[in-house]
Design a protein around this motif. Structure first.
Motif, mmCIF file in Angstrom:
data_model
loop_
_atom_site.group_PDB
_atom_site.id
_atom_site.type_symbol
_atom_site.label_atom_id
_atom_site.label_comp_id
_atom_site.label_asym_id
_atom_site.label_seq_id
_atom_site.Cartn_x
_atom_site.Cartn_y
_atom_site.Cartn_z
ATOM 1 N N SER A 167 -4.068 9.784 1.224
ATOM 2 C CA SER A 167 -4.521 8.390 1.204
ATOM 3 C C SER A 167 -4.629 7.878 -0.228
ATOM 4 O O SER A 167 -4.246 6.739 -0.526
ATOM 5 C CB SER A 167 -5.873 8.264 1.908
ATOM 6 O OG SER A 167 -6.832 9.111 1.319
ATOM 7 N N VAL A 168 -5.115 8.729 -1.146
ATOM 8 C CA VAL A 168 -5.209 8.345 -2.552
ATOM 9 C C VAL A 168 -3.809 8.183 -3.139
ATOM 10 O O VAL A 168 -3.550 7.268 -3.928
ATOM 11 C CB VAL A 168 -6.003 9.395 -3.353
ATOM 12 C CG1 VAL A 168 -6.129 8.978 -4.813
ATOM 13 C CG2 VAL A 168 -7.383 9.591 -2.738
ATOM 14 N N ILE A 197 -2.365 4.853 -2.137
ATOM 15 C CA ILE A 197 -2.985 3.762 -2.877
ATOM 16 C C ILE A 197 -2.393 3.653 -4.283
ATOM 17 O O ILE A 197 -2.052 2.567 -4.750
ATOM 18 C CB ILE A 197 -4.510 3.973 -2.973
ATOM 19 C CG1 ILE A 197 -5.142 3.781 -1.595
ATOM 20 C CG2 ILE A 197 -5.147 2.995 -3.961
ATOM 21 C CD1 ILE A 197 -6.556 4.286 -1.507
ATOM 22 N N THR A 224 0.325 0.580 -6.387
ATOM 23 C CA THR A 224 0.036 -0.192 -7.588
ATOM 24 C C THR A 224 1.330 -0.807 -8.116
ATOM 25 O O THR A 224 1.313 -1.557 -9.091
ATOM 26 C CB THR A 224 -0.576 0.705 -8.691
ATOM 27 O OG1 THR A 224 0.332 1.777 -8.976
ATOM 28 C CG2 THR A 224 -1.920 1.269 -8.251
ATOM 29 N N ILE A 280 -5.750 -4.375 -2.589
ATOM 30 C CA ILE A 280 -6.941 -4.187 -1.760
ATOM 31 C C ILE A 280 -6.534 -3.870 -0.326
ATOM 32 O O ILE A 280 -7.118 -3.001 0.333
ATOM 33 C CB ILE A 280 -7.836 -5.446 -1.801
ATOM 34 C CG1 ILE A 280 -8.402 -5.646 -3.205
ATOM 35 C CG2 ILE A 280 -8.986 -5.321 -0.793
ATOM 36 C CD1 ILE A 280 -9.113 -6.970 -3.403
ATOM 37 N N CYS A 285 -3.787 -2.365 0.680
ATOM 38 C CA CYS A 285 -3.297 -0.988 0.735
ATOM 39 C C CYS A 285 -4.444 0.014 0.711
ATOM 40 O O CYS A 285 -4.383 1.057 1.371
ATOM 41 C CB CYS A 285 -2.343 -0.727 -0.425
ATOM 42 S SG CYS A 285 -0.758 -1.587 -0.271
ATOM 43 N N VAL A 286 -5.481 -0.294 -0.050
ATOM 44 C CA VAL A 286 -6.662 0.576 -0.085
ATOM 45 C C VAL A 286 -7.281 0.665 1.302
ATOM 46 O O VAL A 286 -7.619 1.746 1.792
ATOM 47 C CB VAL A 286 -7.698 0.045 -1.099
ATOM 48 C CG1 VAL A 286 -9.018 0.799 -0.951
ATOM 49 C CG2 VAL A 286 -7.176 0.193 -2.522
ATOM 50 N N ILE A 332 -9.297 5.103 2.790
ATOM 51 C CA ILE A 332 -9.911 6.053 1.870
ATOM 52 C C ILE A 332 -11.437 6.023 1.971
ATOM 53 O O ILE A 332 -12.041 4.983 2.133
ATOM 54 C CB ILE A 332 -9.480 5.749 0.410
ATOM 55 C CG1 ILE A 332 -10.089 6.755 -0.543
ATOM 56 C CG2 ILE A 332 -9.873 4.350 -0.002
ATOM 57 C CD1 ILE A 332 -9.593 6.630 -1.963
ATOM 58 N N SER A 345 -13.214 11.894 -1.993
ATOM 59 C CA SER A 345 -11.994 11.817 -2.785
ATOM 60 C C SER A 345 -11.844 13.055 -3.660
ATOM 61 O O SER A 345 -12.744 13.385 -4.424
ATOM 62 C CB SER A 345 -12.003 10.559 -3.662
ATOM 63 O OG SER A 345 -12.088 9.411 -2.873
#
Length: 305
Positions: free
Chosen positions: A97-98, A101, A105, A135, A137-138, A143, A148
Motif C-alpha cells: 500500500s505504501v 502511494i 506521486t 490524497i 491514491c492514499v 494505508i 507502516s
C-alpha cells in the motif's frame, strides 16, 4: 467531441493499465519473479509492435537520426525499466500500500518537470488536482499510518518509481516533436526488451514459457495493458499537456480497485470509495477548466471578428 477525444484516449489507456493485475497474477502462479514478468511484458509487446510496424507502419519504423535513440532510452530504460526496478524494490522493502502511494506521486513529478522542461503553466487548478489525486491514491491504498513499515531505501526507491513513471510523459513529449505515437511506442518497448533479456535470463525458463497457459497470459499482457494501453496514452499525450495527461491517467488505481473487488473479492472500504471519487473529481476539474478556457478563447475570437 474532438476536444475531449485525447482525454478519452488517455483515460482508456490508463484503464487498460488498471487490469494488468489479472495477467500478472496469472503468470505469478507459474513462479515467475516480478522482473521476469516485466521482461515477458516488454518482449511480447516489442514482438507485437514489430509485426504491426512491418504490416501497417513501415515508414514510421525508421528513425530520422541515430542520435534520437536517446529519446527512447529515456522512455524505455529510464522510464519503463527504471520505474519497474524501483517499484518492485519498494514492494520488497515496505507494505505494498505504501509502495502504491509513492508510485502515484508521479503526477506531482510530471507537473513540476513539465513546468521546468516543457514550459507548461503551473496553475492553482493543476496544483489542486495533483493534491486531490495524491490524497485519493492514499485513500484507495487503504494505508494505516499506525501499521507502516517504512525504510529509508524503500522511501527513496518509492519516490524513484514515481519519478520513473512520470518520465514517460516527459520523454514522450520531447519524442512527439519528431515522431508519431507508434514510433515512440515501438522503440520504447524494443529498447526495454533488449535491456531486460540479459538481466532476467528468460531463456533458462523457455520450457515454462512455451506452456499454452503461460503463452496466453504473456500474449495478453503484452497486447492489452501494454501495446494498446501505451498507444492510446501516447496518442492522447500528443494532443494535450503532459501534466493534465498524468492527472487523467490516475484513473488507473480506480480501475485496479474495481477489478480487485469484482474479480478477486477484495473489499472496498469507505475511504477507498472516497479516494476513487477524489481522483475522478480531480480529472473533472482539469477537464472543466480546460473547456472554460477554450470557450473564453472562442468568445474573444468572435468579438475580434
Amino acid at each position: 467531441m474532438k476536444k475531449i477525444l485525447p482525454y478519452i484516449m488517455i483515460a482508456s489507456g490508463a484503464s487498460l493499465w488498471g487490469i494488468i493485475a489479472f495477467f500478472v497474477k496469472g503468470l505469478g502462479n507459474y513462479n515467475f519473479t516480478a522482473m521476469e514478468i516485466v521482461a515477458i511484458r516488454v518482449i511480447f509487446a516489442a514482438i507485437f509492435l514489430l509485426i504491426i510496424g512491418i504490416v501497417r507502419y513501415p515508414k514510421e519504423m525508421k528513425l530520422k537520426q541515430v542520435k534520437d535513440v536517446r529519446l527512447f532510452v529515456g522512455t524505455g530504460i529510464l522510464s519503463i525499466v527504471f520505474f519497474n526496478f524501483c517499484y518492485f524494490t519498494t514492494i520488497s522493502q515496505m507494505n505494498i500500500s505504501v509502495a502504491v502511494i509513492l508510485l502515484y506521486t508521479s503526477p506531482a513529478f510530471v507537473t513540476i518537470l513539465s513546468f521546468m522542461f516543457l514550459k507548461e503553466n503551473l496553475t492553482i487548478t493543476k496544483i489542486a488536482a495533483v493534491a486531490g489525486t495524491i490524497i485519493g491514491c492514499v485513500l484507495i491504498a487503504g494505508i494505516s499510518m499506525g501499521d507502516s513499515n517504512i525504510t529509508f531505501i524503500g522511501i527513496i526507491t518509492g519516490l524513484g518509481s514515481g519519478l520513473g513513471y512520470a518520465l514517460y510523459t516527459i520523454f514522450g513529449k520531447f519524442a512527439l516533436e519528431k515522431y508519431q505515437p507508434f514510433t515512440i511506442t515501438l522503440y520504447t518497448f524494443l529498447i526495454a526488451a533488449i535491456a531486460l533479456i540479459p538481466v532476467t535470463r528468460l531463456w533458462t525458463k523457455l520450457e515454462i514459457i512455451m506452456d499454452i497457459n503461460v503463452l496466453l497470459y504473456g500474449i495478453g499482457l503484452g497486447l492489452i495493458p501494454t501495446v494498446l494501453a501505451y498507444f492510446l496514452y501516447t496518442w492522447g499525450l500528443e494532443k494535450t499537456e503532459g501534466s493534465k495527461a498524468a492527472i487523467i491517467a490516475t484513473v488507473e488505481p480506480v480501475v485496479a480497485t474495481v477489478l480487485g473487488v469484482f474479480l478477486y473479492g477484495e473489499r472496498l472500504g469507505v475511504f477507498q470509495i472516497i479516494g476513487a471519487l477524489l481522483i475522478i473529481g480531480s480529472v473533472l476539474i482539469v477537464n472543466i477548466s480546460f473547456r472554460k478556457k477554450r470557450i473564453n478563447q472562442s468568445e474573444d475570437t468572435d468579438l475580434v471578428q
